[in-house]
Design an enzyme around this catalytic site. Structure first.
Site, PDB file in Angstrom:
ATOM      1  N   CYS A 301       0.811  -1.231   0.000  1.00  0.00           N
ATOM      2  CA  CYS A 301       0.000   0.000   0.000  1.00  0.00           C
ATOM      3  C   CYS A 301       0.841   1.277   0.000  1.00  0.00           C
ATOM      4  CB  CYS A 301      -0.974  -0.021   1.174  1.00  0.00           C
ATOM      5  SG  CYS A 301      -0.211   0.044   2.822  1.00  0.00           S
ATOM      6  N   HIS A 349      -2.482   1.151   6.830  1.00  0.00           N
ATOM      7  CA  HIS A 349      -2.892   1.078   5.422  1.00  0.00           C
ATOM      8  C   HIS A 349      -3.122   2.481   4.879  1.00  0.00           C
ATOM      9  CE1 HIS A 349      -4.324  -0.920   1.838  1.00  0.00           C
ATOM     10  NE2 HIS A 349      -5.402  -0.156   1.828  1.00  0.00           N
ATOM     11  N   HIS A 361      -5.803   1.733  -4.405  1.00  0.00           N
ATOM     12  CA  HIS A 361      -4.905   1.230  -3.358  1.00  0.00           C
ATOM     13  C   HIS A 361      -4.498  -0.204  -3.667  1.00  0.00           C
ATOM     14  CE1 HIS A 361      -8.018  -0.962  -0.582  1.00  0.00           C
ATOM     15  NE2 HIS A 361      -8.466  -0.947  -1.810  1.00  0.00           N
TER      16      HIS A 361
END
Length: 389
Positions: A301, A349, A361
């Site tokens: 990420c 994240h 993402h």
């Protein structure tokens, strides 16, 4: 002696309750059945699909947190290794200078030996642990020429500097070794979490996998509805701000195109950079999530957001924990394309906002870079929104 013990007609006491003697055999059977049940769990003890889904999500979350720790440690390891290499190079160069100074002093000692003058003093100097202390305790300096004194000063200086650098290199090597051990532990932690998640999923039947897919679909639909609501709210707010600005211009009798009032606007410079970051991110859609990866073939990420903004000329740190501190934090209601959206209390994240409640993402292991609602896990897991440039 036990065979002569008198039989008691009053029964056996279990858990503080006196039971009739005739029930003892039945109780024993119940106890044995309970032990058997404990030793071999029945199929009913298998976790439900909902429990598996929750556990797998939690494991993926833990794996992402461990991945960010791995990323941070790997970056630190690279920096420390670079420092160690630099120190070792410095030590090698200083050692060479020290050897040259020692050779020059040796030539003086040899010359003194041939003339029979003070050879032992200079020779002892070469072996001294601390030449400066040696000079303080002798009158050798008084018997040296100016050229010899310069050589001695150089030798003392190089020996002190070399000793210091060797100590720094040794300490840095120890630190690097410790960091490498942490890196290995973080890597094993990620692998363990992912293996556990895969194991849980592999035990699902075809019917259970279908139910799990239905649960995920329902969550996605709810997330998409939330994204649509955010888009509508932002559109309404923007329209209201434009109407207020138009009314203000009418009232004041002015003309022109001044910025709208209301929520903070994004300047053209940021918009241009964000467009470049988003253009890059869109070309990465479909590439696999690989923990620790920074492209070009795969990403985790924070590796994706770092690469996207680098394409726009903005250098972001490697980890989510550092990226969240770069730029300006803005409220969710003011989120703009290009902003970074961070998730979970541990900030493990991150995604790149593209507008209309959606982001690009790298979701998790086994998935691919994709567009998804920023509410994919519910609004409660959104930690913050950061405008990085």
């Amino acid at each position: 002696m036990a065979s002569h013990r008198k039989w008691s007609p009053t029964g056996t006491r279990i858990a503080g309750i006196r039971t009739p003697a005739l029930a003892t055999a039945a109780l024993t059977s119940v106890a044995l059945l309970s032990q058997t049940a404990n030793a071999a769990p029945s199929a009913d003890s298998k976790p439900s699909v909902e429990e598996v889904e929750k556990k797998v999500d939690d494991l993926y979350h833990q794996a992402e947190a461990a991945t960010e720790k791995y990323n941070a440690t790997r970056e630190k390891t690279a920096q420390q290794r670079k420092r160690v290499d630099s120190l070792l190079d410095d030590v090698a160069q200083r050692t060479e200078k020290l050897n040259t100074a020692r050779e020059e002093l040796g030539s003086f000692a040899a010359a003194q030996y041939r003339t029979g003058a003070a050879a032992p003093d200079t020779a002892t100097l070469l072996l001294a642990d601390n030449p400066q202390d040696y000079f303080d305790q002798t009158q050798l300096m008084d018997r040296l020429t100016s050229r010899q004194k310069v050589a001695v000063d150089d030798y003392i200086t190089e020996q002190a500097a070399t000793t210091k650098k060797r100590a720094e290199a040794s300490q840095s090597l120890q630190t690097l070794t410790t960091t490498q051990s942490t890196l290995k532990t973080s890597k094993a932690d990620v692998q363990r979490k992912l293996a556990e998640a895969r194991d849980l999923l592999s035990k699902l039947t075809a019917e259970e996998k279908a139910r799990l897919a239905a649960i995920e679909k329902k969550k996605q639909e709810a997330a998409d509805r939330k994204a649509a609501e955010l888009a509508q709210q932002q559109a309404a707010a923007e329209k209201k701000a434009q109407e207020a600005a138009a009314q203000q211009q009418t009232t004041s009798g002015t003309t022109g195109t001044s910025g709208t009032s209301g929520s903070p606007t994004t300047d053209s410079s940021y918009t241009a950079k964000a467009d470049k970051a988003l253009a890059f991110a869109r070309t990465q859609i479909g590439k696999p999530y690989v923990w620790g990866a920074t492209g070009p073939g795969s990403y985790d990420c924070s590796g994706l957001t770092q690469a996207a903004w680098k394409a726009a000329g903005v250098d972001l740190p490697r980890t989510t924990w550092d990226q969240v501190n770069v730029g300006t934090t803005v409220p969710l209601s003011d989120i703009k394309p290009g902003d970074l959206v961070f998730f979970y209390d541990d900030i493990s994240h991150v995604g790149l906002y593209i507008g209309n409640g959606m982001m690009i993402h790298a979701p998790k292991p086994g998935a691919y870079v994709r567009e998804e609602s920023i509410f994919y896990g519910g609004e409660s897991i959104i930690h913050s929104v950061v405008r990085p440039a």
